[in-house]
Design a protein around this motif. Structure first.
Motif, PDB file in Angstrom:
ATOM      1  N   GLY A 100      -6.720 -10.321  -8.501  1.00 55.89           N
ATOM      2  CA  GLY A 100      -7.104 -10.878  -7.204  1.00 55.89           C
ATOM      3  C   GLY A 100      -7.505 -12.338  -7.268  1.00 55.89           C
ATOM      4  N   TRP A 131      -3.507  -0.306  -5.724  1.00 57.53           N
ATOM      5  CA  TRP A 131      -3.686  -1.622  -5.113  1.00 57.53           C
ATOM      6  C   TRP A 131      -5.056  -2.202  -5.444  1.00 57.53           C
ATOM      7  CZ3 TRP A 131      -7.038  -3.823  -1.529  1.00 57.53           C
ATOM      8  CH2 TRP A 131      -6.661  -5.075  -1.027  1.00 57.53           C
ATOM      9  N   LEU A 132      -6.078  -1.346  -5.433  1.00 54.49           N
ATOM     10  CA  LEU A 132      -7.420  -1.807  -5.772  1.00 54.49           C
ATOM     11  C   LEU A 132      -7.498  -2.248  -7.232  1.00 54.49           C
ATOM     12  CD1 LEU A 132      -9.643   0.786  -3.855  1.00 54.49           C
ATOM     13  CD2 LEU A 132      -9.358  -1.657  -3.340  1.00 54.49           C
ATOM     14  N   ARG A 133      -6.769  -1.574  -8.126  1.00 52.26           N
ATOM     15  CA  ARG A 133      -6.735  -1.979  -9.538  1.00 52.26           C
ATOM     16  C   ARG A 133      -6.094  -3.359  -9.678  1.00 52.26           C
ATOM     17  NH1 ARG A 133      -5.128   3.476 -10.744  1.00 52.26           N
ATOM     18  NH2 ARG A 133      -2.991   2.763 -11.076  1.00 52.26           N
ATOM     19  N   PHE A 192      -5.946  -5.598  -7.312  1.00 53.09           N
ATOM     20  CA  PHE A 192      -6.901  -6.513  -6.683  1.00 53.09           C
ATOM     21  C   PHE A 192      -7.996  -6.909  -7.663  1.00 53.09           C
ATOM     22  CE2 PHE A 192     -10.759  -7.482  -4.364  1.00 53.09           C
ATOM     23  CZ  PHE A 192     -10.326  -8.304  -3.340  1.00 53.09           C
ATOM     24  N   TRP A 193      -8.521  -5.942  -8.401  1.00 49.63           N
ATOM     25  CA  TRP A 193      -9.605  -6.199  -9.348  1.00 49.63           C
ATOM     26  C   TRP A 193      -9.121  -7.042 -10.529  1.00 49.63           C
ATOM     27  CZ3 TRP A 193     -14.686  -5.992  -9.445  1.00 49.63           C
ATOM     28  CH2 TRP A 193     -15.350  -6.032 -10.679  1.00 49.63           C
ATOM     29  N   LEU A 220       0.834  -1.206   0.000  1.00 47.25           N
ATOM     30  CA  LEU A 220       0.000   0.000   0.000  1.00 47.25           C
ATOM     31  C   LEU A 220       0.868   1.255   0.000  1.00 47.25           C
ATOM     32  CD1 LEU A 220      -2.789  -1.061   2.529  1.00 47.25           C
ATOM     33  CD2 LEU A 220      -3.056  -0.676   0.065  1.00 47.25           C
ATOM     34  N   LEU A 277      -3.591   3.276  -2.356  1.00 49.02           N
ATOM     35  CA  LEU A 277      -4.819   2.499  -2.312  1.00 49.02           C
ATOM     36  C   LEU A 277      -5.433   2.299  -3.689  1.00 49.02           C
ATOM     37  CD1 LEU A 277      -6.948   1.044  -0.643  1.00 49.02           C
ATOM     38  CD2 LEU A 277      -8.109   3.244  -0.324  1.00 49.02           C
ATOM     39  N   ARG A 278      -5.418   3.330  -4.516  1.00 49.99           N
ATOM     40  CA  ARG A 278      -6.075   3.239  -5.821  1.00 49.99           C
ATOM     41  C   ARG A 278      -5.401   2.202  -6.710  1.00 49.99           C
ATOM     42  NH1 ARG A 278      -7.429   8.738  -8.856  1.00 49.99           N
ATOM     43  NH2 ARG A 278      -8.712   8.841  -6.965  1.00 49.99           N
TER      44      ARG A 278
END
Length: 375
Positions: A98, A90-92, A94-95, A82, A87-88
């Protein structure tokens, strides 16, 4: 100079260098891989020792005791990921990826669980013999899906390691130890076979992952998903054992030691997977049985058989023969990353990272990737 041009230049120098069959034997990468393999074998010995101490103190919680490892991995590597990504980003990731990391974590958690279950029902001799299957799984999966082609001497090295392990097991049988009858031999053998298969799949999958992505990203997701998968499994299967366990400060110490050593194991494995391969990792772990014997002598007052040192030397010779690939890149160049490793990450231990170092050292080439290689 562009990063990929520098990689191509470095790879040409490494692959074009005059080599003999013993050339890689003279490099520090070979000795580093051999050393790391033994460190990991000692880590496995350490976790097995703490598990034995827990069982000896009437604490048998195979799923619960590993959850702390995944929690520790999450705290350390997710925090760093992170920090690096934000965060942004990491979320990409993850999507996008993941689901891949979820599968990796699931295989890892279940491999741990079923291997522990195997020792409840079968004898150690049978379980160790079946664990050879992990090497077979790695070789088959790597050959079919990752296009890895093994050389004759690598096959000879694997056979020598297996022969050394066979001597170890034979000495146990002749001596009459570790040959007790389990509660349900067939069920235990099937659990051991399943656990070894899952381990082989996990190691191969992780080798593929750390060659393409930073280590901290892989370990952060492995810990994150593993924490939840293992937590659910522990809540379902270990609840009664947890309630019946006899808790004490010593038990807490055993759990802490188990967790710290296992977390170290997980942190170091990716480096060996980059320098060498999943196959080399698994045959390196065969020496863990020798180190386990040393622990047994001094901790559990067991006696050592004269065949043990012979078996250990044979396994080390097999490891050495396996790794003498005749190239200064060893096994760090992965076929699934392309001829010029263009689909790989420039991380510590990878062929791409080595090529960038050579280009910088011999030609003064400096690229952003060379200056800031991903771990």
């Amino acid at each position: 100079m562009a990063t990929q041009e520098a990689v191509d230049l470095g790879l040409q120098r490494l692959e074009g260098a005059k080599t003999r069959w013993y050339s890689y034997f003279l490099t520090k990468e070979f000795w580093l891989a051999l050393l790391i393999g033994q460190v990991l074998a000692l880590c496995i010995t350490g976790t097995n020792t703490f598990s034995s101490l827990l069982v000896a103190n009437n604490v048998s919680i195979p799923a619960f005791q590993t959850i702390f490892n995944y929690i520790l991995l999450t705290i350390v590597y997710l925090s760093y990921t992170l920090y690096k990504y934000g965060l942004r980003k990491w979320l990409r990731v993850f999507w996008r990826d993941g689901w891949k990391y979820f599968i990796l974590s699931f295989l890892d958690v279940e491999g741990n669980y079923f291997t522990v279950l195997a020792y409840r029902d079968t004898n150690q001799l049978s379980a160790q013999l079946i664990n050879f299957w992990a090497i077979v799984v790695v070789v088959i999966v790597s050959f079919i899906f990752l296009r890895v082609r093994y050389k004759l001497f690598q096959c000879v090295g694997i056979l020598l390691c297996c022969g050394g392990m066979g001597i170890l097991l034979a000495s146990d049988y002749l001596k009459g130890i570790n040959n007790y009858e389990g509660a349900n031999m067939l069920r235990g053998d099937l659990f051991a076979l399943l656990g070894a298969t899952l381990y082989g799949l996990t190691n191969t999958f992780e080798e593929w992952a750390v060659s393409k992505r930073p280590v901290y990203e892989v370990l952060s997701f492995l810990g994150f998903f593993g924490m939840f998968i293992n937590g659910v499994q522990a809540a379902i299967f270990d609840r009664e054992s947890f309630q019946q366990a006899e808790w004490s400060p010593a038990i807490a110490g055993y759990l802490a030691g188990f967790t710290l050593i296992l977390a170290l194991f997980y942190s170091v494995v990716p480096l060996l997977l980059r320098i060498a391969s999943a196959a080399f990792l698994n045959i390196s772990l065969l020496t863990g049985n020798f180190w386990g014997t040393i622990i047994g002598v001094y901790v559990f007052n067991l006696s050592i058989h004269f065949l043990y040192p012979i078996a250990f030397v044979l396994i080390i010779i097999g490891l050495t023969i396996y790794f003498l690939a005749g190239s200064l890149l060893g096994e760090s160049k992965k076929p699934w990353l392309g001829e010029h490793q263009e689909r790989g990450v420039a991380g510590v231990g990878t062929a791409k990272w080595k090529a960038l170092r050579v280009a910088k050292k011999q030609h003064g080439v400096v690229t952003s990737a060379a200056a800031d290689a991903e771990v």
